[in-house]
Design a protein around this motif. Structure first.
Motif, PDB file in Angstrom:
ATOM      1  N   PHE A 177       0.765  -1.211  -0.114  1.00 58.76           N
ATOM      2  CA  PHE A 177      -0.116   0.140   0.118  1.00 58.76           C
ATOM      3  C   PHE A 177       0.878   1.175   0.091  1.00 58.76           C
ATOM      4  O   PHE A 177       2.062   1.144   0.370  1.00 58.76           O
ATOM      5  N   ILE A 178       0.412   2.348  -0.778  1.00 60.32           N
ATOM      6  CA  ILE A 178       1.214   3.586  -0.670  1.00 60.32           C
ATOM      7  C   ILE A 178       0.294   4.498   0.134  1.00 60.32           C
ATOM      8  O   ILE A 178      -0.940   4.577  -0.030  1.00 60.32           O
ATOM      9  N   VAL A 179       0.753   5.424   0.879  1.00 58.51           N
ATOM     10  CA  VAL A 179       0.142   6.437   1.600  1.00 58.51           C
ATOM     11  C   VAL A 179       0.410   7.720   1.394  1.00 58.51           C
ATOM     12  O   VAL A 179       1.714   8.026   1.281  1.00 58.51           O
ATOM     13  N   LYS A 180      -0.367   8.801   0.874  1.00 61.37           N
ATOM     14  CA  LYS A 180      -0.050  10.110   0.552  1.00 61.37           C
ATOM     15  C   LYS A 180      -0.768  11.146   1.272  1.00 61.37           C
ATOM     16  O   LYS A 180      -1.810  10.738   1.683  1.00 61.37           O
ATOM     17  N   ILE A 181      -0.132  12.282   1.558  1.00 65.96           N
ATOM     18  CA  ILE A 181      -0.852  13.176   2.347  1.00 65.96           C
ATOM     19  C   ILE A 181      -0.975  14.676   1.758  1.00 65.96           C
ATOM     20  O   ILE A 181      -0.084  14.953   0.819  1.00 65.96           O
ATOM     21  N   VAL A 182      -1.996  15.333   2.033  1.00 63.26           N
ATOM     22  CA  VAL A 182      -1.955  16.703   1.510  1.00 63.26           C
ATOM     23  C   VAL A 182      -2.352  17.672   2.746  1.00 63.26           C
ATOM     24  O   VAL A 182      -3.055  17.609   3.282  1.00 63.26           O
ATOM     25  N   ASP A 183      -1.393  18.738   2.814  1.00 64.92           N
ATOM     26  CA  ASP A 183      -1.591  19.720   3.922  1.00 64.92           C
ATOM     27  C   ASP A 183      -1.103  21.006   3.730  1.00 64.92           C
ATOM     28  O   ASP A 183      -1.169  21.254   2.442  1.00 64.92           O
ATOM     29  N   GLU A 189       4.031  12.111  -1.258  1.00 64.45           N
ATOM     30  CA  GLU A 189       4.280  10.847  -0.729  1.00 64.45           C
ATOM     31  C   GLU A 189       4.567  10.750   0.602  1.00 64.45           C
ATOM     32  O   GLU A 189       5.605  11.488   1.008  1.00 64.45           O
ATOM     33  N   LEU A 190       4.021   9.954   1.488  1.00 62.73           N
ATOM     34  CA  LEU A 190       4.226   9.845   2.999  1.00 62.73           C
ATOM     35  C   LEU A 190       5.013   8.588   3.260  1.00 62.73           C
ATOM     36  O   LEU A 190       6.012   8.732   3.944  1.00 62.73           O
ATOM     37  N   ALA A 191       4.410   7.424   3.019  1.00 66.62           N
ATOM     38  CA  ALA A 191       5.005   6.326   3.521  1.00 66.62           C
ATOM     39  C   ALA A 191       4.695   5.159   2.481  1.00 66.62           C
ATOM     40  O   ALA A 191       3.801   5.308   1.752  1.00 66.62           O
ATOM     41  N   TRP A 192       5.276   3.943   2.659  1.00 64.28           N
ATOM     42  CA  TRP A 192       4.817   2.660   2.118  1.00 64.28           C
ATOM     43  C   TRP A 192       4.342   1.655   3.012  1.00 64.28           C
ATOM     44  O   TRP A 192       5.193   1.898   3.934  1.00 64.28           O
ATOM     45  N   ARG A 193       3.492   0.641   2.867  1.00 66.15           N
ATOM     46  CA  ARG A 193       3.431  -0.644   3.719  1.00 66.15           C
ATOM     47  C   ARG A 193       3.871  -1.605   2.892  1.00 66.15           C
ATOM     48  O   ARG A 193       2.738  -2.209   1.900  1.00 66.15           O
ATOM     49  N   ARG A 194       4.969  -2.177   2.697  1.00 62.45           N
ATOM     50  CA  ARG A 194       5.024  -3.222   1.885  1.00 62.45           C
ATOM     51  C   ARG A 194       5.188  -4.642   2.627  1.00 62.45           C
ATOM     52  O   ARG A 194       5.852  -4.636   3.780  1.00 62.45           O
ATOM     53  N   THR A 195       4.837  -5.723   1.869  1.00 61.67           N
ATOM     54  CA  THR A 195       5.174  -7.034   2.520  1.00 61.67           C
ATOM     55  C   THR A 195       5.878  -7.632   1.097  1.00 61.67           C
ATOM     56  O   THR A 195       6.384  -8.969   1.389  1.00 61.67           O
ATOM     57  N   VAL A 196       5.882  -7.399  -0.101  1.00 62.94           N
ATOM     58  CA  VAL A 196       6.296  -7.948  -1.256  1.00 62.94           C
ATOM     59  C   VAL A 196       7.105  -6.695  -1.937  1.00 62.94           C
ATOM     60  O   VAL A 196       6.847  -5.810  -2.217  1.00 62.94           O
ATOM     61  N   GLU A 197       8.350  -7.197  -2.419  1.00 63.48           N
ATOM     62  CA  GLU A 197       9.332  -6.364  -3.357  1.00 63.48           C
ATOM     63  C   GLU A 197       9.019  -6.843  -4.986  1.00 63.48           C
ATOM     64  O   GLU A 197       9.562  -7.988  -4.888  1.00 63.48           O
ATOM     65  N   ASP A 198       9.044  -6.202  -5.568  1.00 62.18           N
ATOM     66  CA  ASP A 198       9.153  -6.497  -6.998  1.00 62.18           C
ATOM     67  C   ASP A 198      10.618  -6.355  -7.437  1.00 62.18           C
ATOM     68  O   ASP A 198      11.274  -5.872  -7.031  1.00 62.18           O
ATOM     69  N   GLN A 199      10.547  -7.686  -8.392  1.00 67.54           N
ATOM     70  CA  GLN A 199      12.062  -8.062  -8.544  1.00 67.54           C
ATOM     71  C   GLN A 199      12.614  -7.061  -9.836  1.00 67.54           C
ATOM     72  O   GLN A 199      11.641  -6.907 -10.695  1.00 67.54           O
ATOM     73  N   GLN A 200      13.685  -6.605  -9.868  1.00 70.24           N
ATOM     74  CA  GLN A 200      13.865  -5.617 -10.831  1.00 70.24           C
ATOM     75  C   GLN A 200      15.034  -6.499 -11.792  1.00 70.24           C
ATOM     76  O   GLN A 200      15.906  -6.811 -11.342  1.00 70.24           O
ATOM     77  N   GLY A 201      14.741  -6.094 -12.984  1.00 59.45           N
ATOM     78  CA  GLY A 201      15.746  -6.838 -14.107  1.00 59.45           C
ATOM     79  C   GLY A 201      15.164  -8.259 -14.473  1.00 59.45           C
ATOM     80  O   GLY A 201      14.250  -8.861 -13.850  1.00 59.45           O
ATOM     81  N   PRO A 202      16.141  -8.958 -14.927  1.00 62.53           N
ATOM     82  CA  PRO A 202      15.717 -10.448 -15.376  1.00 62.53           C
ATOM     83  C   PRO A 202      15.921 -11.129 -14.071  1.00 62.53           C
ATOM     84  O   PRO A 202      16.830 -10.879 -13.188  1.00 62.53           O
ATOM     85  N   PRO A 203      15.378 -12.393 -13.977  1.00 65.55           N
ATOM     86  CA  PRO A 203      15.798 -13.176 -12.892  1.00 65.55           C
ATOM     87  C   PRO A 203      17.047 -13.820 -12.937  1.00 65.55           C
ATOM     88  O   PRO A 203      17.614 -14.051 -13.861  1.00 65.55           O
ATOM     89  N   SER A 204      17.810 -13.924 -11.516  1.00 64.82           N
ATOM     90  CA  SER A 204      18.779 -14.475 -11.564  1.00 64.82           C
ATOM     91  C   SER A 204      19.069 -15.700 -11.709  1.00 64.82           C
ATOM     92  O   SER A 204      18.252 -16.519 -11.039  1.00 64.82           O
ATOM     93  N   SER A 205      20.180 -16.162 -12.017  1.00 67.38           N
ATOM     94  CA  SER A 205      20.422 -17.617 -12.247  1.00 67.38           C
ATOM     95  C   SER A 205      21.064 -18.175 -11.198  1.00 67.38           C
ATOM     96  O   SER A 205      22.469 -18.386 -11.243  1.00 67.38           O
ATOM     97  N   SER A 206      20.229 -18.509 -10.287  1.00 68.22           N
ATOM     98  CA  SER A 206      20.837 -19.166  -9.151  1.00 68.22           C
ATOM     99  C   SER A 206      21.084 -20.597  -8.906  1.00 68.22           C
ATOM    100  O   SER A 206      21.431 -21.158  -8.207  1.00 68.22           O
ATOM    101  N   ALA A 207      20.361 -21.359 -10.051  1.00 64.05           N
ATOM    102  CA  ALA A 207      20.262 -22.781  -9.959  1.00 64.05           C
ATOM    103  C   ALA A 207      21.882 -23.302 -10.353  1.00 64.05           C
ATOM    104  O   ALA A 207      22.421 -22.712 -11.173  1.00 64.05           O
ATOM    105  N   PRO A 208      22.072 -24.200  -9.925  1.00 59.15           N
ATOM    106  CA  PRO A 208      23.618 -24.893 -10.072  1.00 59.15           C
ATOM    107  C   PRO A 208      23.565 -25.334 -11.495  1.00 59.15           C
ATOM    108  O   PRO A 208      22.481 -25.851 -11.900  1.00 59.15           O
TER     109      PRO A 208
END
Length: 221
Positions: A177-183, A189-208
């Motif tokens: 969720f994103i929180v914005k304020i006007v005064d 923008e005031l704050a974010w409430r995150r539980t998931v981060e989007d991955q940036q760029g292509p997936p990393s090749s972590s498989a052996p």
């Protein structure tokens, strides 16, 4: 399942929206900002079909700025809300937009204000409110904990309660969720409430890496 809600406090107004971009059963991204800054002291939160949401919110923003450039003064929050309502009502009879909106603003003589505008052009001025599936759960919390002229700290506590309730009760709840304020200091923008981060760029090749195929060895009977 989108969710947007807002409230008016002591000298400020808050808008909170989920940041999920969904197509059918696929979550395409979780950092989509659905609260647009219309001008220095106005916010527009929009939910609905992604194409209508982006096109209509940008159309409203550009026309409000055009009015300010032509006349040298900005529209009031009430005037901006009624202009938006008029454009939505006109489109309703031609090619309707599937969008629901909340408009927040601040003015020196009026203070903060919040407006509710749904897809059939119903406009109401509110002190607290919500839209989307999440509103089924958070409106009762607002009725219980909202206080007129509440401080920013208490308002953010209520926001966190609402987000927690949506996450725990909604069957397909948005993670971020994103929180914005006007005064008096403007819209921002005031704050974010995150539980998931989007991955940036292509997936990393972590498989052996696969080991090279060993030579065939015949088995002697």
């Amino acid at each position: 399942m989108e969710c947007i809600f807002g409230l008016v406090g002591d000298g400020f107004a808050l808008l909170v929206a989920d940041t999920s971009q969904v197509q059918s059963i696929v979550v395409q991204k979780t950092n989509e900002d659905k609260i647009m800054i219309l001008d220095s002291h106005k916010l527009l939160g929009v939910t609905g079909e992604s194409g209508d949401r982006v096109q209509f919110s940008e159309y409203i923003q550009k026309n409000i700025l055009l009015y300010q450039y032509r006349n040298g003064i900005p529209l009031s929050t009430a005037a901006a809300a009624n202009f938006t309502r008029g454009e939505l009502a006109t489109a309703l009879r031609k090619s309707p937009y599937q969008v629901n909106m909340m408009i927040a603003g601040w003015e020196k003589d009026q203070g903060p204000s919040l407006y509710y505008l749904d897809y059939i052009s119903t406009l109401h001025k509110l002190e607290k409110g919500g839209m989307g599936y999440g509103a089924y759960f958070l409106l009762s919390l607002m009725d219980r904990y909202y206080e007129k002229n509440m401080s920013l700290e208490k308002a953010l506590e209520l926001v966190d309660k609402c987000i927690k309730e949506v996450r725990s009760r909604l069957v397909a709840s948005p993670p971020n969720f994103i929180v914005k304020i006007v005064d008096k200091d403007g819209a921002r923008e005031l704050a974010w409430r995150r539980t998931v981060e989007d991955q940036q760029g292509p997936p990393s090749s972590s498989a052996p890496e696969a080991s090279p195929m060993s030579e065939d060895v015949s088995v002697q009977a």
